[in-house]
Design a protein around this motif. Structure first.
Motif, mmCIF file in Angstrom:
data_model
loop_
_atom_site.group_PDB
_atom_site.id
_atom_site.type_symbol
_atom_site.label_atom_id
_atom_site.label_comp_id
_atom_site.label_asym_id
_atom_site.label_seq_id
_atom_site.Cartn_x
_atom_site.Cartn_y
_atom_site.Cartn_z
ATOM 1 N N LEU A 1 0.817 -1.210 0.000
ATOM 2 C CA LEU A 1 0.000 0.000 0.000
ATOM 3 C C LEU A 1 0.855 1.265 0.000
ATOM 4 O O LEU A 1 0.440 2.309 -0.519
ATOM 5 N N SER A 2 2.059 1.183 0.570
ATOM 6 C CA SER A 2 2.914 2.377 0.650
ATOM 7 C C SER A 2 3.379 2.859 -0.718
ATOM 8 O O SER A 2 3.778 4.022 -0.867
ATOM 9 N N THR A 3 3.331 1.991 -1.725
ATOM 10 C CA THR A 3 3.750 2.426 -3.066
ATOM 11 C C THR A 3 2.780 3.436 -3.663
ATOM 12 O O THR A 3 3.112 4.113 -4.644
ATOM 13 N N ALA A 4 1.567 3.535 -3.088
ATOM 14 C CA ALA A 4 0.582 4.519 -3.568
ATOM 15 C C ALA A 4 0.575 5.783 -2.712
ATOM 16 O O ALA A 4 -0.302 6.631 -2.863
ATOM 17 N N THR A 5 1.554 5.915 -1.830
ATOM 18 C CA THR A 5 1.614 7.070 -0.928
ATOM 19 C C THR A 5 1.788 8.369 -1.710
ATOM 20 O O THR A 5 2.629 8.463 -2.613
ATOM 21 N N THR A 6 1.012 9.380 -1.336
ATOM 22 C CA THR A 6 1.152 10.711 -1.933
ATOM 23 C C THR A 6 1.196 11.810 -0.881
ATOM 24 O O THR A 6 1.439 12.970 -1.218
ATOM 25 N N GLN B 1 -0.044 9.605 5.088
ATOM 26 C CA GLN B 1 -0.147 8.213 4.637
ATOM 27 C C GLN B 1 1.129 7.447 4.964
ATOM 28 O O GLN B 1 1.083 6.272 5.350
ATOM 29 N N ARG C 1 9.829 2.807 -5.615
ATOM 30 C CA ARG C 1 8.732 1.833 -5.572
ATOM 31 C C ARG C 1 9.213 0.444 -5.982
ATOM 32 O O ARG C 1 8.723 -0.567 -5.458
ATOM 33 N N TRP D 1 8.656 -2.991 -3.851
ATOM 34 C CA TRP D 1 8.035 -4.207 -4.389
ATOM 35 C C TRP D 1 8.975 -5.404 -4.291
ATOM 36 O O TRP D 1 8.530 -6.549 -4.131
#
Length: 427
Positions: free
Chosen positions: A98-103, A107, A172, A176
């Motif tokens: 989920l952290s790869t979608a952090t903006t 978050q 990212r 992953w």
């Protein structure tokens, strides 16, 4: 004496298999805990977040990593080691993905600080201590040293790879890669880890007697607090907790989080700085394993005195090393690396000697909580001092001097004489 009775003759004792899988799981978790140091500069560049803001997320992670340790130890007694390891690894994988979608910074605080912090609280030193206490009577100090050293080996294997991926393919991609490592580890843990020697009908390594696991007694949340209340009456607890606070303050909170950014201030590339940490990890693997061996043979108080004192000297030297070049930094990496977490085996030994094997896991969990509080303070404080003074010199020098204080605290611990239990007594 049969193989079943001794658990040590003939074929490989199953305790070594459990220890090996635990080492691998802790190794993957250590690689995850090393990510903030690799990602701090990329996050700063992409989102414009200041270093103290990113450090705050790391601090939340470290606080939860420590404070949840005693409850993780109690949960292992209640639900079993295997179930807790699988749950923790799954939580880590979800938080990282989920952290790869952090903006936004909030978050990062929720995912890296809270979710990953809760997951790593299980994949911590309390896990290694629990496995060693359950599966080993002989070689216990050595096993604790090896499992503790997995943190160094995780840096050795993951840091250069993650740093290179972050530079070449983006941060990212590095995250992953860590998620993939967790996905591979979960089925291995589910297949091979067993909760207790009694589950497969063998005694612990080095014993002739089968030991049934003690039933979990009390409330899952209240028992760690009850153990803490009892331990707080002991001066030994406060000396161990205070020195371990300084241990965290001077290791993963400071060097693990800020060495790569500090090298960046001197124009040293991220991959090169990660290589220095990995090189440090090689020597920590040696030093911590040797420390486990030494703690089985020598006075742990004086081992801690030398470990903290030498670590303090190396941190006082670090500002000079950063300003002098690669040779001096390499010398620092060797000297500091040998001592990175060599303090864990003697601290475990002193805890078990004072509080007994029945409470050692939970008491040590609380001592680790102080360690992580120290790490959290250093992670935030070093970022703040860097913004105030434009360099990390004050942070490194402060850590060096407080390590000298930890050395003095260590020799104030009273020697405890253990009474050997009668043959056949439950562990």
């Amino acid at each position: 004496m049969t193989n079943r009775q001794s658990g040590t003759a003939g074929k490989l004792h199953y305790g070594w298999i459990v220890a090996g899988v635990t080492f691998a799981a802790l190794l993957v978790s250590a690689g995850i805990r090393s990510l903030p140091g690799v990602l701090m500069l990329p996050l700063e560049e992409e989102f414009g977040w200041d270093r103290s803001g990113i450090s705050a997320a790391v601090s939340i992670n470290l606080v939860l990593y420590g404070l949840m340790g005693p409850f993780a130890a109690a949960s292992m007694e209640r639900f079993g080691v295997r179930r807790m390891m699988v749950t923790a690894l799954s939580l880590l994988g979800a938080g990282l993905a989920l952290s790869t979608a952090t903006t936004a910074l909030w978050q990062l605080n929720v995912l890296w600080g809270v979710v990953v912090g809760l997951g790593t609280s299980v994949m911590a030193n309390v896990l290694g201590v629990t496995v060693a206490n359950r599966w080993f009577v002989r070689r216990k100090g050595l096993v604790v040293g090896i499992l503790t050293a997995s943190a160094a080996t995780g840096q050795l294997l993951f840091l250069p790879l993650l740093a290179a991926l972050s530079v070449q393919a983006g941060w990212r991609a590095a995250v992953w890669t860590a998620v993939a490592g967790i996905a591979l580890m979960i089925p291995v843990v589910a297949r091979w880890v067993r909760n207790h020697p009694a589950d497969i009908g063998v005694p612990p390594y080095g014993s002739d007697d089968l030991v049934e696991p003690a039933p979990f007694v009390g409330n899952l949340f209240l028992r760690p607090l009850s153990v803490l209340r009892s331990a707080m009456r002991s001066g030994t607890f406060w000396l161990l907790a205070g020195s371990f606070f300084i241990c965290g303050f001077s290791t993963n909170g400071l060097i693990g989080t800020h060495l790569i950014p500090a090298c960046g201030d001197f124009g040293i590339a991220e991959v090169t700085a990660a290589g220095l940490l990995a090189f440090m990890g090689v020597f920590d693997l040696i030093g911590t394993t040797l420390s486990g061996w030494l703690s089985d043979r020598f006075d742990s108080r004086w081992l801690l005195f030398w470990y903290y004192g030498l670590r303090g000297l190396s941190l006082l030297f670090l500002p000079t090393a950063l300003d002098s070049g690669y040779i001096q930094l390499t010398l620092f990496s060797v000297f500091y690396g040998l001592d990175w977490i060599a303090t864990v085996p003697p601290t475990v030994k002193l805890t078990a000697d004072k509080f007994g094997p029945a409470q050692a896991g939970i008491v040590f969990g609380w001592i680790v909580a102080f360690h992580q509080l120290g790490a959290a303070v250093a992670a935030f404080e070093a970022g703040l001092l860097r913004e105030w003074f434009g360099s990390y010199d004050v942070a490194f020098m402060t850590a060096g001097y407080v390590c000298m204080l930890a050395a003095l605290l260590s020799v104030r611990i009273r020697r405890t004489t253990q009474v050997r239990p009668a043959r056949g007594a439950s562990a």
